[in-house]
Design a protein around this motif. Structure first.
Motif, mmCIF file in Angstrom:
data_model
loop_
_atom_site.group_PDB
_atom_site.id
_atom_site.type_symbol
_atom_site.label_atom_id
_atom_site.label_comp_id
_atom_site.label_asym_id
_atom_site.label_seq_id
_atom_site.Cartn_x
_atom_site.Cartn_y
_atom_site.Cartn_z
ATOM 1 N N ILE A 29 0.786 -1.100 -0.152
ATOM 2 C CA ILE A 29 -0.061 0.234 -0.080
ATOM 3 C C ILE A 29 0.823 1.219 0.084
ATOM 4 C CG2 ILE A 29 -1.713 -1.104 1.173
ATOM 5 C CD1 ILE A 29 -0.852 0.207 3.969
ATOM 6 N N LEU A 30 0.217 2.437 -0.215
ATOM 7 C CA LEU A 30 0.843 3.779 -0.159
ATOM 8 C C LEU A 30 1.543 3.870 1.292
ATOM 9 C CD1 LEU A 30 0.947 6.546 -1.593
ATOM 10 C CD2 LEU A 30 -0.672 7.188 -0.109
ATOM 11 N N HIS A 31 2.731 4.288 1.153
ATOM 12 C CA HIS A 31 3.551 4.473 2.475
ATOM 13 C C HIS A 31 4.047 5.988 2.392
ATOM 14 C CE1 HIS A 31 5.510 3.821 6.113
ATOM 15 N NE2 HIS A 31 6.833 4.007 5.882
ATOM 16 N N PRO A 32 3.155 6.869 2.645
ATOM 17 C CA PRO A 32 3.176 8.279 2.270
ATOM 18 C C PRO A 32 4.170 9.135 3.148
ATOM 19 C CG PRO A 32 1.187 8.137 3.630
ATOM 20 C CD PRO A 32 1.747 6.734 3.519
ATOM 21 N N ASN A 33 5.671 8.827 2.822
ATOM 22 C CA ASN A 33 6.809 9.803 3.627
ATOM 23 C C ASN A 33 7.314 10.597 2.498
ATOM 24 O OD1 ASN A 33 7.765 7.527 2.406
ATOM 25 N ND2 ASN A 33 9.306 7.335 4.143
ATOM 26 N N TYR A 34 6.758 10.743 1.483
ATOM 27 C CA TYR A 34 7.424 11.262 0.460
ATOM 28 C C TYR A 34 7.894 12.410 0.604
ATOM 29 C CZ TYR A 34 4.995 7.680 -2.036
ATOM 30 O OH TYR A 34 4.464 6.625 -2.447
ATOM 31 N N HIS A 35 7.286 13.557 1.298
ATOM 32 C CA HIS A 35 7.517 14.957 1.496
ATOM 33 C C HIS A 35 8.529 15.021 2.640
ATOM 34 C CE1 HIS A 35 4.694 13.113 4.454
ATOM 35 N NE2 HIS A 35 4.891 14.012 5.384
ATOM 36 N N VAL A 36 8.985 14.061 3.395
ATOM 37 C CA VAL A 36 9.966 14.090 4.473
ATOM 38 C C VAL A 36 11.309 13.810 3.840
ATOM 39 C CG1 VAL A 36 8.252 14.161 6.276
ATOM 40 C CG2 VAL A 36 9.533 12.237 5.801
ATOM 41 N N LEU A 37 11.577 13.002 2.731
ATOM 42 C CA LEU A 37 12.524 12.496 2.317
ATOM 43 C C LEU A 37 13.898 13.340 2.370
ATOM 44 C CD1 LEU A 37 11.351 9.888 -0.182
ATOM 45 C CD2 LEU A 37 11.904 9.385 2.021
ATOM 46 N N GLN A 38 13.696 14.518 1.661
ATOM 47 C CA GLN A 38 14.644 15.658 1.303
ATOM 48 C C GLN A 38 15.200 16.362 2.737
ATOM 49 O OE1 GLN A 38 13.957 18.559 -1.516
ATOM 50 N NE2 GLN A 38 16.174 18.953 -1.702
ATOM 51 N N LYS A 39 13.976 16.634 3.464
ATOM 52 C CA LYS A 39 14.362 17.341 4.836
ATOM 53 C C LYS A 39 14.954 16.259 5.865
ATOM 54 C CE LYS A 39 13.874 20.316 8.040
ATOM 55 N NZ LYS A 39 12.625 20.603 8.752
ATOM 56 N N ASN A 40 14.756 15.187 5.770
ATOM 57 C CA ASN A 40 15.419 14.125 6.571
ATOM 58 C C ASN A 40 16.857 13.886 6.216
ATOM 59 O OD1 ASN A 40 13.312 13.804 8.412
ATOM 60 N ND2 ASN A 40 12.646 11.840 7.387
ATOM 61 N N LEU A 41 17.216 13.827 5.089
ATOM 62 C CA LEU A 41 18.725 13.635 4.614
ATOM 63 C C LEU A 41 19.417 15.018 4.886
ATOM 64 C CD1 LEU A 41 17.930 11.367 1.377
ATOM 65 C CD2 LEU A 41 19.273 10.867 3.461
ATOM 66 N N ASN A 88 9.639 -6.563 -3.422
ATOM 67 C CA ASN A 88 8.947 -6.478 -4.768
ATOM 68 C C ASN A 88 9.566 -5.304 -5.705
ATOM 69 O OD1 ASN A 88 6.676 -7.640 -3.750
ATOM 70 N ND2 ASN A 88 6.369 -6.061 -2.275
ATOM 71 N N ILE A 89 9.343 -5.433 -6.980
ATOM 72 C CA ILE A 89 10.075 -4.358 -7.557
ATOM 73 C C ILE A 89 9.333 -3.001 -7.731
ATOM 74 C CG2 ILE A 89 10.347 -3.857 -10.360
ATOM 75 C CD1 ILE A 89 10.235 -6.910 -10.746
ATOM 76 N N ALA A 90 8.098 -2.901 -7.435
ATOM 77 C CA ALA A 90 7.638 -1.534 -7.643
ATOM 78 C C ALA A 90 6.267 -1.661 -6.730
ATOM 79 C CB ALA A 90 7.353 -1.013 -8.846
ATOM 80 N N PRO A 91 5.900 -1.583 -5.533
ATOM 81 C CA PRO A 91 4.856 -1.144 -4.804
ATOM 82 C C PRO A 91 4.258 0.175 -5.074
ATOM 83 C CG PRO A 91 6.528 -1.009 -3.193
ATOM 84 C CD PRO A 91 7.120 -1.468 -4.336
ATOM 85 N N CYS A 92 3.409 0.517 -4.149
ATOM 86 C CA CYS A 92 2.774 1.843 -4.665
ATOM 87 C C CYS A 92 3.643 3.096 -4.862
ATOM 88 C CB CYS A 92 1.600 2.232 -3.548
ATOM 89 S SG CYS A 92 0.624 3.395 -3.939
ATOM 90 N N MET A 93 3.707 3.582 -6.092
ATOM 91 C CA MET A 93 4.670 4.795 -6.480
ATOM 92 C C MET A 93 6.092 4.296 -6.061
ATOM 93 S SD MET A 93 2.317 7.850 -5.756
ATOM 94 C CE MET A 93 3.425 8.973 -6.846
ATOM 95 N N GLY A 94 6.552 2.819 -6.122
ATOM 96 C CA GLY A 94 7.758 2.479 -5.534
ATOM 97 C C GLY A 94 8.914 2.982 -6.160
ATOM 98 N N ASP A 95 8.924 2.959 -7.769
ATOM 99 C CA ASP A 95 10.004 3.412 -8.416
ATOM 100 C C ASP A 95 10.317 4.945 -8.165
ATOM 101 O OD1 ASP A 95 10.615 1.121 -9.828
ATOM 102 O OD2 ASP A 95 9.188 1.533 -11.515
ATOM 103 N N TYR A 96 9.152 5.657 -7.934
ATOM 104 C CA TYR A 96 9.337 6.920 -7.708
ATOM 105 C C TYR A 96 10.308 7.287 -6.374
ATOM 106 C CZ TYR A 96 8.489 11.722 -6.027
ATOM 107 O OH TYR A 96 9.114 13.059 -5.365
#
Length: 747
Positions: free
Chosen positions: A381-393, A412-420
């Motif tokens: 499923i969607l694991h919506p932490n995209y918005h914190v990836l840059q700030k955390n790094l 898995n090769i690509a779960p929800c928006m996994g490639d992105y």
């Protein structure tokens, strides 16, 4: 005066702007120059550059060991420029009128320089192992470049199936982690002998437990000498044996620069009196460091320049008390457990972890972060932490972290928006200050094609929603997305529906959008009843009912790269496969003939597994049955012949109740009475619905449809189970035959 200024500006403009031609009209206009003693890495860098330029322009550049009179592209040491000021893996890209320099620090510097040049200056994008964007242009020229850059993280890893299975692809994104099997002549990867949780490997309980139980944890006065134990950190004999064994590793594995001395993956730390006192003085992490530092001293003496690493993880995550700190050759691996991934590290919700991060950064010059960016309970499923990836790094860089291990979906090769997520995280590891919005738009443009704008809208919706969500989103606490309201679900499905409609069903764009759609749907079907009913009422789903969507998940996702449900469950063992409805095989029961297909469910004999096969019961041929087979129950035994969880019914949260029917018959002897029993256990209140099947007369030899009761979905849950068994009387006939069980559904 104006004319003088104009002349100066014209002079500066002519000096600073030029065109360095690489190809013209599909023909080479430059030569790639390698030194006569070029390394394997430099040769590889040159070959990659030549290959991609040919893909862009159709022109294949030649190589030379000496500078030519034309335009020259100098790779690595052929440039004869100083790289000593660069940090590990740093790069230099310089271009003037007649030369382009692609060089860098260490083994991989020239390769990273080439990949950066291809990406940032020529527009080549490495989106996935099977999808690269390569612009087409027969004439290729560039202007002046003067770039020197050193990445802030010496080790950069996104641990996932795509990168692990395709290490040379991750290399193009400048990843160099321990799980990426890049050839050593191209990349010196930071690798730790033993991996992690190595107390058990260094002091195996199977080897030492019986003879030295005192070396292992004492819990409630008992030494735990099995594989679940930690070690007694105050036992001197154990410490000496650990030092000896680790030095044995150092000697046997000379190619490794680091050796792992890390606690086992449990909280069973030693509670003997001495260890209690040590922990009171230094804290759990400090207690471990008292041993790790001694091993590190021994390693430094035997093999100067080698490191050991240890965890700051779970109970040992907090910084130590007192004056103890890691030795200079100890790498601390701080793990971001118990972090709310919907908020950045420095948010108030994560203040405990950020306190540990800041504290360890002051104590250690070699701080490694083991970060978690997946939902390990439900990969899909969607694991919506995209918005914190840059700030955390960026926060890791601020706190002087020098190695980052981002643990993502390893199956898995690509779960929800996994490639992105994998792509943008990789880019950020190389440079946390990239224009992430620009990179995201470019990825979506090429990856989703005509649906790119809608998929961007979907991501923006999620990113705008999560900061305000009052829910602690962890890496391993939820199977669904409980922070979504009905409105959130409806809004997102509307956006995704638009994206689907804009793609051709035979295109790769449709495949990508549909995969994300079904993965997102996987979170929805596990949502609360109010949300599911609200979404169904809104009529935003492309499926006739919940089960059609689940069938689509089971059919499509395993064929398109989503093959595992969670860290510990295969797809077949996960909830979506278990939710798949039984296939209807027989003739339609009379009671169901006026019902729609989605208003009744059939369980044939193959869906009633024999848990005690043999004389207790079995599947038999029966020409009287609706599909020619039946489940036979022996009246002689009272043990359960078959049992089946009814969890698959509960996925449709629009249901109110279901009537339960059994089609069955009896082969009697001369006696009337009960021949078999069906039980349905309600786990919510521990109540049992019981129905006794009896032989009364000759008509019971033929199949009859019997209503045995109903399930109220508001008073039961998905743990309900149906059982069948005999009655413990061998005189009650030759057997009881179950053709099928079926449920009439009421919404």
């Amino acid at each position: 005066m104006k004319s003088i200024i104009s002349i100066i500006l014209l002079f500066l403009l002519s000096f600073s702007v030029f065109s360095f031609d690489i190809t013209k009209n599909g023909e080479p206009a430059a030569t790639v120059v390698l030194s006569e003693n070029a390394t394997d890495a430099e040769k590889f860098a040159a070959s990659e550059l030549i290959s991609y330029i040919e893909k862009i322009t159709g022109a294949k550049l030649s190589t030379s060991n000496t500078e030519t009179q034309g335009n020259n592209i100098f790779i690595g040491s052929a440039s004869h420029i100083d790289t000593s000021y660069l940090k590990k893996d740093g790069i230099i890209i310089k271009c003037n009128k007649n030369s382009l320099i692609l060089n860098g620090e260490g083994v991989s510097g020239s390769i990273y320089s080439v990949y950066t040049f291809l990406d940032d200056y020529l527009g080549v994008k490495f989106f996935s192992p099977t999808f690269e964007y390569i612009p087409k242009n027969k004439s290729l020229s560039i202007n002046n470049i003067d770039l020197s850059y050193s990445p802030c993280f010496e080790s950069r890893e996104v641990h996932c199936k795509v990168n692990n299975d395709n290490p040379m692809y991750g290399f193009k994104l400048k990843l160099n982690g321990r799980y990426q099997q890049i050839p050593a002549n191209l990349c010196k990867r930071p690798d730790s002998f033993g991996g992690g949780h190595t107390f058990q490997a260094i002091i195996p309980w199977s080897k030492y437990g019986q003879e030295h139980p005192e070396w292992f944890s004492e819990i409630n006065g008992v030494r735990i000498t099995d594989k679940e134990s930690q070690l007694c950190l105050t036992n001197e004999e154990m410490i000496q044996e650990m030092i000896k064994n680790v030095l044995g590793w150092v000697e046997s594995a000379p190619d490794y620069d680091c050796f792992s001395i890390t606690q086992n993956d449990n909280n069973l730390y030693c509670q003997c009196e001495k260890c209690k006192a040590l922990t009171e003085q230094y804290g759990h992490s400090g207690a471990i460091l008292t041993v790790v530092n001694r091993v590190a001293d021994a390693v430094a003496e035997k093999a100067p320049g080698k490191f050991v690493d240890t965890f700051a993880y779970a109970y040992s995550r907090e910084i130590p008390k007192g004056d103890i700190k890691p030795r200079d050759n100890v790498i601390m691996r701080l793990c971001s457990t118990d972090v709310d991934v919907s908020k950045p590290f420095d948010a108030k919700e994560n203040q405990n972890f950020y306190k540990d991060l800041s504290g360890w950064s002051k104590l250690s010059d070699h701080l490694n972060i083991w970060d978690y960016i997946a939902n390990f309970w439900n990969y899909v499923i969607l694991h919506p932490n995209y918005h914190v990836l840059q700030k955390n790094l960026q926060l890791m860089r601020y706190n002087n972290v020098f190695q980052v291990f981002e643990q993502y979906d390893g199956s898995n090769i690509a779960p929800c928006m996994g490639d992105y997520k994998r792509y943008i995280t990789s880019k950020l590891l190389w440079n946390p200050d990239i224009d992430a919005e620009k990179e995201t738009k470019e990825f979506f443009k090429h990856y989703y094609g005509p649906a790119s704008k809608d998929m961007e809208d979907f991501l923006s919706y999620i990113n705008n929603l999560m900061p305000s969500v009052d829910y602690r989103l962890l890496m391993n606490r939820t199977l669904n997305n409980p922070y979504f309201t009905t409105k959130n679900w409806v809004d997102c499905f509307k956006i995704l529906n638009k994206a689907l409609k804009k793609t051709d069903k035979n295109s790769v764009y449709y495949e990508r959008v549909y995969r994300d759609y079904l993965c997102f749907y996987g979170g929805f079907v596990l949502a609360d009843s109010e949300s599911v009913q609200g979404v169904v009422k809104a009529k935003v789903l492309p499926f006739k009912d919940i089960y059609e969507g689940i069938d689509a998940m089971n059919e499509f996702l395993p064929k398109h790269g989503v093959t595992r449900f969670s860290e510990d469950k295969s797809w077949a063992d996960g909830v979506y496969a278990q939710a798949k409805l039984p296939e209807k095989q027989g003739t339609v029961p009379d009671i169901c003939k006026n019902l729609k297909d989605n208003e009744w469910i059939e369980m044939q004999e193959d869906y009633l597994p024999c848990i005690i096969p043999g004389d207790y019961g079995k599947t038999v041929d029966d020409p009287k049955a609706s599909n020619g087979k039946a489940a036979w129950v022996n009246p002689k035994y009272i043990d359960w012949f078959t049992q089946k969880p009814l969890s698959f019914i509960y996925f449709d949260k629009t249901l109110k109740y279901a009537d339960i029917y059994v089609e069955c018959r009896t082969e009697p002897k001369d006696k009337t009475g009960n021949v078999a029993t069906c039980y349905i256990w309600n786990s919510v209140n521990d109540e049992i619905l019981r129905y006794d099947f009896a032989y009364n007369d000759e008509s019971d030899k033929e199949y009859k449809t019997i209503k045995i009761g109903e399930i109220d979905f508001e008073k039961t849950d998905s743990s309900s189970i149906i059982f069948f068994c005999g009655v413990g009387d061998e005189n009650m006939g030759e057997g009881f035959y179950i053709d099928r069980v079926f449920f009439v559904l009421h919404r």
